[in-house]
Motif scaffolding. Structure first.
Motif, short mmCIF file in Angstrom:
data_model
loop_
_atom_site.label_atom_id
_atom_site.label_comp_id
_atom_site.label_asym_id
_atom_site.label_seq_id
_atom_site.Cartn_x
_atom_site.Cartn_y
_atom_site.Cartn_z
N SER A 141 0.84 -1.21 0.00
CA SER A 141 0.00 0.00 0.00
C SER A 141 0.87 1.26 0.00
CB SER A 141 -0.93 0.00 1.21
OG SER A 141 -1.67 -1.20 1.22
N ASP A 164 -8.20 -5.76 -1.19
CA ASP A 164 -7.82 -6.30 0.11
C ASP A 164 -9.03 -6.35 1.04
OD1 ASP A 164 -6.76 -6.99 2.51
OD2 ASP A 164 -5.07 -5.61 2.43
N ARG A 167 -7.63 -7.53 5.56
CA ARG A 167 -7.18 -6.80 6.75
C ARG A 167 -8.11 -5.62 7.04
NH1 ARG A 167 -3.65 -2.88 8.13
NH2 ARG A 167 -3.09 -2.40 5.98
N GLN A 173 -7.28 2.99 4.80
CA GLN A 173 -5.94 3.59 4.71
C GLN A 173 -5.67 4.06 3.28
OE1 GLN A 173 -2.86 0.70 4.57
NE2 GLN A 173 -1.32 1.97 5.61
N ASP A 210 -4.02 -2.93 -5.46
CA ASP A 210 -3.48 -3.46 -4.20
C ASP A 210 -4.10 -4.84 -3.97
OD1 ASP A 210 -2.00 -3.48 -1.92
OD2 ASP A 210 -3.28 -2.12 -0.77
MG LIG Z 1 -1.76 -2.79 2.55
#
Ligand SMILES: [Mg+2]
Ligand SMILES: Nc1nc2c(ncn2[C@@H]2O[C@H](COP(=O)(O)OP(=O)(O)OP(=O)(O)O)[C@@H](O)[C@H]2O)c(=O)[nH]1
Length: 316
Positions: A141, A164, A167, A173, A210
């Motif tokens: 990231s 993703d 997580r 983020q 990502d």
């Molecule tokens: Mg990441």
């Protein structure tokens, strides 16, 4: 040499005597019949031990003057690359040294690395769609945020894609990064959604994807990215903590190579002094070095890597 005469009633008997006395390697020098009997002269060339006197020996050339690789070897040893990789690099250095014996270590190593490895500058944005893969926390990231920032500065229209769903907080983020950069952000849970999006993404100059961080040694984990990797025809980039143990790094990278990864982006180079893992991964997996992350700060961007900068790191 042993030479001997043999006399017998027939040729067969004479040959039999030759074989018994001199063996199968004997050579017949002459044969004639005298008064009805066969006369053979045979010879055996015996090996002789030569005794060299000191002044007979060939002059030994001190090749060290031409191929002094001690400092290069020591520098490579310090970085802890796999033995086989060290040998590859030294062999390539020797080849360079043969054609340019007066060259300095840096020049030799730069030319040797250029011959052996590939360097593909990520920041030329030749690859419109880029997918970042790696183990958890390897810097995917952060690298994406850095590349997106650099794209923004160059006026390249970019979108950040998150896949993703593993997580907690990972999307928030990246979404926050995208917000700060005023860059588009999308999230896809399913590979087919990503596939459809990519089919209609021509309006973006750069698509940065990502993926969830995975443990490459657990099949179930690998499955989390396999579908995404399969559906996207793009440049697949492995982010690798440069300080990772060399064997773990190579074995893990081999699994990612199976997903189509062809590029390596080492991270945390600022925290690493030994780059044996990077050298071993590009050598063993044939990955092209595309950039490096040398800071946690997004603003500092990713650094370009070429043969000269890699040689500089090795000899530093
Ligand atoms: Mg990441
Ligand atoms: N010092 C330093 N820290 C880095 C670098 N790259 C990433 N980091 C830090 O490493 C940590 C993990 O980075 P991320 O970019 O979140 O890693 P990730 O691969 O996306 O992690 P997951 O999404 O959890 O798999 C963060 O604290 C980053 O600030 C680097 O080049 N140098």
């Amino acid at each position: 040499m042993k030479i001997k005469n043999f006399i017998a009633d027939t040729m067969n008997e004479a040959m039999q005597q030759v074989r018994e006395e001199l063996g199968g390697d004997a050579v017949i020098l002459s044969s004639q019949t005298v008064e009805g009997r066969v006369h053979l002269t045979a010879a055996l060339d015996e090996e002789t031990d030569f005794e060299f006197r000191e002044d007979d020996t060939a002059e030994i050339i001190d090749t060290k003057a031409y191929f002094d690789e001690t400092s290069l070897r020591e520098a490579l040893r310090y970085h802890g690359a796999l033995e086989m990789v060290e040998q590859h690099i030294l062999a390539s250095c020797r080849e360079v040294m043969r054609s340019s014996p007066a060259a300095k270590d840096t020049e030799i190593l730069t030319a040797a690395l250029k011959k052996l490895y590939r360097f593909t500058p990520l920041l030329r944005f030749d690859h419109r769609v880029q997918m970042f893969m790696g183990t958890p926390g390897s810097g995917k990231s952060t690298a994406i945020a850095k590349v997106a920032t650099q794209a923004k500065l160059k006026g390249v229209k970019c979108v950040i894609v998150s896949t993703d769903n593993v997580r907690a907080g990972a999307n928030r983020q990246l979404e926050a990064f995208a917000g700060i950069l005023n860059t588009d952000f999308v999230f896809f849970k399913e590979a087919k959604e990503l596939y459809r999006f990519l089919q209609n993404s021509e309006n973006y100059g750069l698509v940065l994807i990502d993926t969830p961080g995975i443990n490459p040694f657990i099949a179930k984990e690998a499955d989390k990215v396999a579908a995404f990797a399969d559906c996207a025809k793009c440049a697949k980039i492995l982010t690798l903590d440069a300080g990772r143990n060399v064997y773990e790094a190579v074995e893990g990278a081999e699994v990612f190579a199976g997903f189509g990864v062809r590029y390596l982006l080492p991270t945390r180079l600022d925290l690493t002094r030994r780059i044996g893992s990077i050298l071993s991964v590009i050598d063993c997996c044939g990955f092209s070095l595309c950039a490096a992350s040398v800071s946690s700060s997004i603003a500092s961007g990713v650094a370009p890597v070429d043969a000269a900068s890699l040689a500089g790191l090795i000899l530093a």
